[in-house]
Design a protein around this motif. Structure first.
Motif, PDB file in Angstrom:
ATOM      1  N   VAL A   1       0.479   1.304   7.724  1.00 45.18           N
ATOM      2  CA  VAL A   1       0.041  -0.023   8.156  1.00 45.18           C
ATOM      3  C   VAL A   1      -1.479  -0.133   8.010  1.00 45.18           C
ATOM      4  CG1 VAL A   1       0.030  -1.683  10.056  1.00 45.18           C
ATOM      5  CG2 VAL A   1       1.974  -0.128   9.784  1.00 45.18           C
TER       6      VAL A   1
ATOM      7  N   ALA B   1       9.085   7.058  23.289  1.00 44.36           N
ATOM      8  CA  ALA B   1       8.200   7.232  22.134  1.00 44.36           C
ATOM      9  C   ALA B   1       7.724   5.883  21.606  1.00 44.36           C
ATOM     10  CB  ALA B   1       8.924   8.008  21.027  1.00 44.36           C
TER      11      ALA B   1
ATOM     12  N   TYR C   1      10.032  -3.133  20.190  1.00 41.48           N
ATOM     13  CA  TYR C   1       9.590  -3.632  18.883  1.00 41.48           C
ATOM     14  C   TYR C   1      10.155  -5.003  18.519  1.00 41.48           C
ATOM     15  CZ  TYR C   1       7.428   0.836  17.736  1.00 41.48           C
ATOM     16  OH  TYR C   1       6.614   1.936  17.725  1.00 41.48           O
TER      17      TYR C   1
ATOM     18  N   GLY D   1       5.449   4.209  24.775  1.00 37.16           N
ATOM     19  CA  GLY D   1       4.267   5.048  24.935  1.00 37.16           C
ATOM     20  C   GLY D   1       4.135   5.928  23.708  1.00 37.16           C
ATOM     21  N   SER D   2       3.636   7.126  23.888  1.00 35.46           N
ATOM     22  CA  SER D   2       3.530   8.057  22.757  1.00 35.46           C
ATOM     23  C   SER D   2       4.190   9.372  23.098  1.00 35.46           C
ATOM     24  CB  SER D   2       2.069   8.322  22.413  1.00 35.46           C
ATOM     25  OG  SER D   2       1.528   7.251  21.716  1.00 35.46           O
TER      26      SER D   2
ATOM     27  N   PRO E   1      -0.611  -6.495   9.079  1.00 35.28           N
ATOM     28  CA  PRO E   1      -1.467  -5.716   8.189  1.00 35.28           C
ATOM     29  C   PRO E   1      -2.056  -6.531   7.038  1.00 35.28           C
ATOM     30  CG  PRO E   1       0.803  -5.239   7.733  1.00 35.28           C
ATOM     31  CD  PRO E   1       0.798  -6.154   8.922  1.00 35.28           C
ATOM     32  N   ARG E   2      -1.694  -7.789   6.963  1.00 35.95           N
ATOM     33  CA  ARG E   2      -2.275  -8.619   5.905  1.00 35.95           C
ATOM     34  C   ARG E   2      -3.271  -9.628   6.466  1.00 35.95           C
ATOM     35  NH1 ARG E   2       3.655  -8.552   3.344  1.00 35.95           N
ATOM     36  NH2 ARG E   2       3.353  -6.722   2.038  1.00 35.95           N
TER      37      ARG E   2
ATOM     38  N   MET F   1       8.042  -8.312  18.073  1.00 35.21           N
ATOM     39  CA  MET F   1       7.128  -8.338  16.932  1.00 35.21           C
ATOM     40  C   MET F   1       7.880  -8.228  15.611  1.00 35.21           C
ATOM     41  SD  MET F   1       5.863  -6.675  19.746  1.00 35.21           S
ATOM     42  CE  MET F   1       5.724  -4.893  19.612  1.00 35.21           C
ATOM     43  N   GLU F   2       8.802  -7.298  15.530  1.00 36.78           N
ATOM     44  CA  GLU F   2       9.408  -6.962  14.240  1.00 36.78           C
ATOM     45  C   GLU F   2      10.664  -7.775  13.925  1.00 36.78           C
ATOM     46  OE1 GLU F   2       7.831  -5.289  12.067  1.00 36.78           O
ATOM     47  OE2 GLU F   2       6.212  -4.785  13.449  1.00 36.78           O
TER      48      GLU F   2
ATOM     49  N   GLY G   1      -4.357   6.209  20.366  1.00 40.43           N
ATOM     50  CA  GLY G   1      -3.263   5.637  19.584  1.00 40.43           C
ATOM     51  C   GLY G   1      -1.940   5.849  20.289  1.00 40.43           C
ATOM     52  N   ARG G   2      -0.953   5.047  19.897  1.00 41.71           N
ATOM     53  CA  ARG G   2       0.381   5.233  20.458  1.00 41.71           C
ATOM     54  C   ARG G   2       1.406   4.684  19.466  1.00 41.71           C
ATOM     55  NH1 ARG G   2       2.141   0.465  21.201  1.00 41.71           N
ATOM     56  NH2 ARG G   2       4.123   1.501  21.425  1.00 41.71           N
ATOM     57  N   GLY G   3       2.693   4.916  19.809  1.00 41.29           N
ATOM     58  CA  GLY G   3       3.782   4.253  19.101  1.00 41.29           C
ATOM     59  C   GLY G   3       4.140   4.871  17.762  1.00 41.29           C
ATOM     60  N   SER G   4       4.551   3.999  16.856  1.00 40.92           N
ATOM     61  CA  SER G   4       5.245   4.425  15.641  1.00 40.92           C
ATOM     62  C   SER G   4       4.424   5.347  14.754  1.00 40.92           C
ATOM     63  CB  SER G   4       5.641   3.208  14.827  1.00 40.92           C
ATOM     64  OG  SER G   4       6.064   3.601  13.544  1.00 40.92           O
TER      65      SER G   4
ATOM     66  N   ALA H   1       0.833  -1.208   0.000  1.00 40.10           N
ATOM     67  CA  ALA H   1       0.000   0.000   0.000  1.00 40.10           C
ATOM     68  C   ALA H   1       0.866   1.256   0.000  1.00 40.10           C
ATOM     69  CB  ALA H   1      -0.937   0.003   1.203  1.00 40.10           C
TER      70      ALA H   1
ATOM     71  N   GLU I   1      -2.421  -0.623   4.402  1.00 41.02           N
ATOM     72  CA  GLU I   1      -2.211  -1.999   3.951  1.00 41.02           C
ATOM     73  C   GLU I   1      -3.343  -2.910   4.464  1.00 41.02           C
ATOM     74  OE1 GLU I   1      -0.289  -3.125   1.738  1.00 41.02           O
ATOM     75  OE2 GLU I   1       0.109  -5.257   2.096  1.00 41.02           O
TER      76      GLU I   1
ATOM     77  N   PHE J   1       1.748  -0.079  13.889  1.00 43.23           N
ATOM     78  CA  PHE J   1       3.020  -0.709  13.537  1.00 43.23           C
ATOM     79  C   PHE J   1       3.502  -1.547  14.720  1.00 43.23           C
ATOM     80  CE2 PHE J   1       7.739  -0.651  13.434  1.00 43.23           C
ATOM     81  CZ  PHE J   1       7.904  -1.418  12.297  1.00 43.23           C
ATOM     82  N   GLY J   2       3.715  -2.825  14.466  1.00 40.52           N
ATOM     83  CA  GLY J   2       4.074  -3.709  15.571  1.00 40.52           C
ATOM     84  C   GLY J   2       2.857  -4.115  16.374  1.00 40.52           C
TER      85      GLY J   2
ATOM     86  N   ARG K   1       3.587  14.279  15.773  1.00 45.04           N
ATOM     87  CA  ARG K   1       3.997  13.000  15.225  1.00 45.04           C
ATOM     88  C   ARG K   1       3.242  12.830  13.901  1.00 45.04           C
ATOM     89  NH1 ARG K   1       4.715   8.769  18.564  1.00 45.04           N
ATOM     90  NH2 ARG K   1       2.642   7.992  18.156  1.00 45.04           N
TER      91      ARG K   1
ATOM     92  N   ILE L   1      -0.454  -8.615  16.886  1.00 43.47           N
ATOM     93  CA  ILE L   1       0.821  -9.319  17.097  1.00 43.47           C
ATOM     94  C   ILE L   1       1.638  -8.711  18.230  1.00 43.47           C
ATOM     95  CG2 ILE L   1       1.030 -10.133  14.694  1.00 43.47           C
ATOM     96  CD1 ILE L   1       2.984  -7.733  14.240  1.00 43.47           C
ATOM     97  N   ASP L   2       1.130  -7.646  18.821  1.00 43.28           N
ATOM     98  CA  ASP L   2       1.867  -6.971  19.900  1.00 43.28           C
ATOM     99  C   ASP L   2       1.796  -7.821  21.167  1.00 43.28           C
ATOM    100  OD1 ASP L   2       2.871  -5.384  21.891  1.00 43.28           O
ATOM    101  OD2 ASP L   2       1.719  -3.602  21.352  1.00 43.28           O
ATOM    102  N   LYS L   3       2.925  -8.413  21.523  1.00 42.92           N
ATOM    103  CA  LYS L   3       2.941  -9.309  22.686  1.00 42.92           C
ATOM    104  C   LYS L   3       2.765  -8.561  24.000  1.00 42.92           C
ATOM    105  CE  LYS L   3       5.453 -13.010  20.440  1.00 42.92           C
ATOM    106  NZ  LYS L   3       6.708 -13.734  20.242  1.00 42.92           N
ATOM    107  N   TRP L   4       2.905  -7.240  23.957  1.00 40.71           N
ATOM    108  CA  TRP L   4       2.728  -6.440  25.171  1.00 40.71           C
ATOM    109  C   TRP L   4       1.244  -6.035  25.330  1.00 40.71           C
ATOM    110  CZ3 TRP L   4       7.385  -6.062  27.734  1.00 40.71           C
ATOM    111  CH2 TRP L   4       8.557  -6.174  26.975  1.00 40.71           C
TER     112      TRP L   4
END
Lengths: 412, 147
Positions: free
Chosen positions: B71, A240, A385, A243-244, B35-36, A388-389, B62-65, A59, B74, B30-31, A157, B41-44
């Motif tokens: 994402v 970041a 991350y 959290g955010s 997305p497919r 997961m990543e 929302g939080r994070g990336s 995408a 997708e 993200f994380g 952000r 999948i976030d283990k936390w």
């Protein structure tokens, strides 16, 4: 409430400056309406997060190509987050062919719009160093947190694809942290340690603050000593990610928090937290998802390592070699790599068994191809991350502990 | 009498009905999810290993990336996206994801916030909801416990 547009902005929206600028303006004005903003504002620079096939997927590639095909050009200096694979040798980094192909398609589209090809998560070490009070449209959660917190610049952000629109227009939506009233502290965090933090504690503190604060603006009191840029980079990145955190005030250290009163402005704290040495040890324990001492990879450079950090690894190794059963990688941007090459440090590190991975990182490259089960790092962001990543269990430690583990071939 | 919440719409869309999936934890795409497939999948995260596809996704914020919107796009491209998002407080990343879904794939993914109550406490996983983004309302048509 309608968004106020200048005469020029209305002309852009009417298509008088071409298809790409019209398209970008339609998106930005819709975002502005959605968040109740009054207007758009000019920005000095943009940092893009539409950067890797791993996190943008098909995408993202399709979106970049669609916008590029309209003839889009960036109108302000624009940098970009790390490349989606080792930029020097993607084949040696076991990057799948299809992935590499998609990464190159994405890069081609973005580069056609005029990005400065500085593929880094630390654009604040480079060509678009923000000034105090300057407005930015930056992505990369760690860079946004650093720019707001450490430099006193103003960025929300921003997110993928909208970032491209901001770069095309040189504008963003006036909301959130662009407005002074939204930059004051909301929550107080008393750090109760009567000494400067150790290096690993900055990552642990960031990780804990992210969990505690969420998206609230914290005012940290009691930080002793003089943290380095790298310490604050580590702290911001961890907070970041877990959290955010986009802005944190550290009294006596960050520019909008010379005093507690300045940090809170007209606001009063809605909550007060205390963090002790014990809390940081507990946080460190929580960050380790792997409790054994076997390690497959030691990955440093999240955010990408600075010249100072790379040199420090060389110094800590002090002529010793990395154990043959373990991979030891350092991620850095092209600027830092050029410098450590000129200094002869890269050669020394490579002779010791360290691999420099260029312009990318463990989180946003296809590292799972290596099937690493356990990764050790000095980064609180990577710990967040990694499961997961990277599909791996995580071990967190100081840079010193990472180097010692690398020499020994296992965690100590 | 069904319970109705009045909120603010951050990303527009048509009236929809659907089943809620609720978390009291902030969420980052993200994380956060594949997305497919739409699997978390976030283990936390407390929704780990659950699917958000086709659901009305309720979480505080929302939080994070910052790559989150890509994402989400997708998820839309692979038809794995949530139907709608309800937050106590929308952050701009997921709001942009919803707006881009419409712009690039002509898919409605309305997003609403600010209900004056903690929406994650008022709605439970499995509740059947009706969302009217234009009116800014969320109605609980049927409680999960009723079944």
């Amino acid at each position: 409430m309608a968004v106020f547009l200048t005469e020029e902005e209305r002309a852009i929206l009417n298509g008088e400056q071409g298809e790409a600028r019209k398209f970008a303006m339609e998106i930005l004005t819709t975002v502005a309406e959605g968040c109740g903003a009054k207007r758009l504002i000019p920005v000095q620079s943009v940092h893009l997060v539409l950067h890797t096939y791993k996190s943008c997927f098909d995408a993202g590639v399709e979106a970049a190509e669609k916008i590029a095909a309209m003839g889009a050009k960036f109108s302000v200096p624009t940098t970009i987050d790390p490349y989606g694979m080792d930029a020097e040798d993607w084949k040696a980094a076991k990057t799948p062919e299809h992935y590499a192909h998609m990464q190159m398609r994405l890069a081609k589209a973005i580069e056609s719009m005029g990005v400065i090809p500085y593929w880094t998560c630390t654009p604040y070490y480079g060509f678009t160093i923000p000034k105090f009070g300057e407005h930015l449209a930056w992505t990369e959660s760690s860079a946004v947190a650093f720019a707001n917190t450490v430099l006193g610049a103003r960025s929300n952000r921003e997110t993928a694809i909208v970032d491209v629109c901001c770069a095309i227009l040189g504008r963003t939506v006036e909301t959130g942290l662009h407005l002074q009233e939204n930059r004051y502290g909301e929550v107080r965090v008393n750090l109760e340690l009567d000494r400067p933090l150790k290096q690993w504690e900055y990552g642990a503190l960031g990780f804990r603050l992210g969990k505690t604060l969420g998206n609230r603006i914290g005012v940290v009191t009691g930080m002793q000593g003089t943290p380095t840029h790298e310490n604050l980079k580590t702290l911001c990145a961890a907070g970041a990610a877990s959290g955010s955190i986009a802005l944190l005030h550290i009294v006596g250290i960050t520019p909008e928090a010379r005093t507690v009163e300045e940090a809170f402005g007209p606001k009063s704290p809605t909550a007060v937290y205390t963090i002790t040495e014990r809390d940081l040890l507990d946080t460190r324990s929580d960050m380790n998802t792997h409790k054994g001492n076997n390690i497959d990879l030691i990955a440093l450079g999240c955010p990408q390592y600075t010249i100072n950090e790379i040199v420090k690894v060389r110094d800590l190794l002090a002529g010793r070699k990395i154990a043959s059963n373990i991979q030891f990688w350092i991620y850095a941007n092209s600027f830092a790599i050029d410098m450590v090459e000129k200094m002869g440090v890269r050669k020394e590190l490579e002779e010791a068994g360290v691999t420099i991975r260029a312009e990318t990182c463990m989180i946003i490259s296809p590292i799972h191809e290596w099937n690493f089960r356990v990764i050790m790092t000095d980064s609180g962001k990577c710990v967040h991350y990694g499961p997961m990543e990277c599909n791996a269990e995580m071990v967190f430690g100081s840079t010193e502990e990472c180097v010692e583990a690398g020499v020994a071939g296992h965690a100590i | 009498m069904n319970k109705i919440f009045q909120g603010r719409t951050a990303a527009a869309g048509h009236v929809i009905e659907g089943e809620a999936i609720v978390s009291s934890m902030p969420f980052g795409f993200f994380g956060g999810c594949n997305p497919r497939t739409g699997m978390v999948i976030d283990k936390w995260h407390d929704l780990y290993d659950k699917s958000i596809t086709g659901k009305i996704f309720v979480y505080p914020e929302g939080r994070g990336s910052t790559v989150g919107a890509a994402v989400m796009l997708e998820l839309v491209r692979t038809k794995s996206a949530p139907l709608a998002i309800l937050n106590n407080h929308c952050e701009i990343i997921s709001q942009c994801g919803c707006i881009l879904a419409k712009k690039f794939y002509d898919v409605d993914m309305p997003m609403m916030e600010a209900f004056g109550v903690d929406i994650t406490q008022e709605i439970q996983t499995g509740d059947w909801l009706r969302i009217d983004p234009e009116a800014g309302t969320v109605e609980i048509l049927r409680r999960s416990a009723d079944e």
